[in-house]
Enzyme design. Structure first.
Site, PDB file in Angstrom:
ATOM      1  N   SER A 267     -56.312 -68.932  17.851  1.00  0.00           N
ATOM      2  CA  SER A 267     -55.499 -69.700  16.916  1.00  0.00           C
ATOM      3  C   SER A 267     -56.369 -70.181  15.746  1.00  0.00           C
ATOM      4  CB  SER A 267     -54.809 -70.858  17.645  1.00  0.00           C
ATOM      5  OG  SER A 267     -53.814 -71.451  16.835  1.00  0.00           O
TER       6      SER A 267
ATOM      7  N   ASP B 231     -45.474 -64.604  21.000  1.00  0.00           N
ATOM      8  CA  ASP B 231     -46.040 -65.761  20.291  1.00  0.00           C
ATOM      9  C   ASP B 231     -44.991 -66.338  19.337  1.00  0.00           C
ATOM     10  OD1 ASP B 231     -47.488 -67.524  18.608  1.00  0.00           O
ATOM     11  OD2 ASP B 231     -49.330 -66.385  18.920  1.00  0.00           O
TER      12      ASP B 231
ATOM     13  N   HIS C 127     -48.071 -68.205  22.548  1.00  0.00           N
ATOM     14  CA  HIS C 127     -49.180 -68.771  21.782  1.00  0.00           C
ATOM     15  C   HIS C 127     -49.955 -69.674  22.734  1.00  0.00           C
ATOM     16  CE1 HIS C 127     -51.230 -69.767  18.042  1.00  0.00           C
ATOM     17  NE2 HIS C 127     -51.276 -71.020  18.450  1.00  0.00           N
TER      18      HIS C 127
END
Length: 287
Positions: free
Chosen positions: A103, A233, A261
């Protein structure tokens, strides 16, 4: 061998933990925003180390045991967060490392790769995007941190509410392979109990200053690059991964079926570890 210690880095203290032998090639795990190193599962780290890697994870500033700043007033930028990652390597006398960023951690890894290419052996970018993102972000419902049991925002100053908030967020952003609620609660308890200030931890990374964008320089990355991205995600949707892959010469995009995610769930550890180990064995492209 596993060791955890506080290290002076860039005028602050960061909590760092290592797995494996210092003589093995270094592999630095860079967590996402507002995430302490606890989210990199212990067993996941041990398995990487068992493959002959010196695995390093650390608490970002404003997470875990690392230095915390007043909530809402972070005196740093994302450039400083990237420099922290390099500072961890310096503190361990590691000149070059394989970088694995998730991320926002993936965006920090991109910044390092363009600003300090001589420090990077390879890149693995997980659940991330270009910096700044190539597309609008998707924000799943209730992403402000409301718990499943109570329709109200998380009170990060209250231990139970903070734990509920972390669990709720993990479930909301995850997929069918996300750990069950009991496992998530144990992890969330560990995170909350290790963190100096949960309000600062869950606020400051999202409002800190942004350094110069690096997206227009991604074409200059020469380190072998692997992109791992969950097909489910909801935050950085699949087009983000495709755009990132198109920006970096020679990048490989590998889909993680059924993953959201999230830090790698146990169901895909075999695939993720095989890909990371294979990536870490590839030679750097000529400059």
């Amino acid at each position: 061998m596993v060791t955890e210690t506080m290290m002076p880095v860039n005028g602050i203290e960061l909590c760092v933990e290592t797995f494996g032998e210092p003589g093995d090639p270094a592999l630095l795990l860079i967590a996402g925003a507002a995430s302490s190193m606890d989210w990199w599962d212990d067993e996941f780290c041990r398995r990487l180390a068992a493959g002959g890697r010196f695995v390093i994870r650390y608490d970002h500033r404003d997470t875990g045991r690392s230095t915390s700043f007043p909530a809402g007033d972070p005196p740093y930028s994302d450039v400083d967060l990237a420099h922290d990652a390099l500072g961890v390597l310096d503190a361990l006398s590691v000149h070059r490392a394989h970088l694995v960023g998730l991320s926002i951690g993936g965006m920090l890894a991109q910044r390092i790769a363009v600003d300090r290419p001589h420090r990077v052996l390879s890149l693995t970018l997980m659940s991330t995007s270009t910096s700044p993102p190539a597309f609008e972000l998707s924000f799943p419902a209730d992403d402000a941190g409301a718990s499943d049991s109570e329709d109200k925002p998380t009170d990060w100053t209250d231990r139970r509410s903070a734990i509920d908030g972390l669990v709720s967020s993990a479930r909301r952003l995850g997929g069918p392979f996300t750990a069950d609620i009991l496992q998530l609660r144990r992890l969330a308890q560990r995170v909350v109990d290790r963190t100096h200030d949960m309000t600062a931890s869950q606020t400051n990374h999202y409002i800190c200053a942004e350094g110069p964008p690096v997206r227009d320089r991604l074409h200059g990355i020469t380190a072998p690059t692997l992109i791992l991205h969950g097909t489910l995600d909801p935050f950085f949707t699949p087009p983000h991964a495709e755009a990132l892959c198109a920006e970096i010469p020679g990048a490989r995009l590998v889909w993680l079926e059924g993953v959201g995610h999230e830090f790698p769930p146990a169901a895909v550890w075999a695939q993720v570890i095989d890909e990371i180990m294979g990536q870490a064995g590839r030679r750097t492209q000529p400059a």
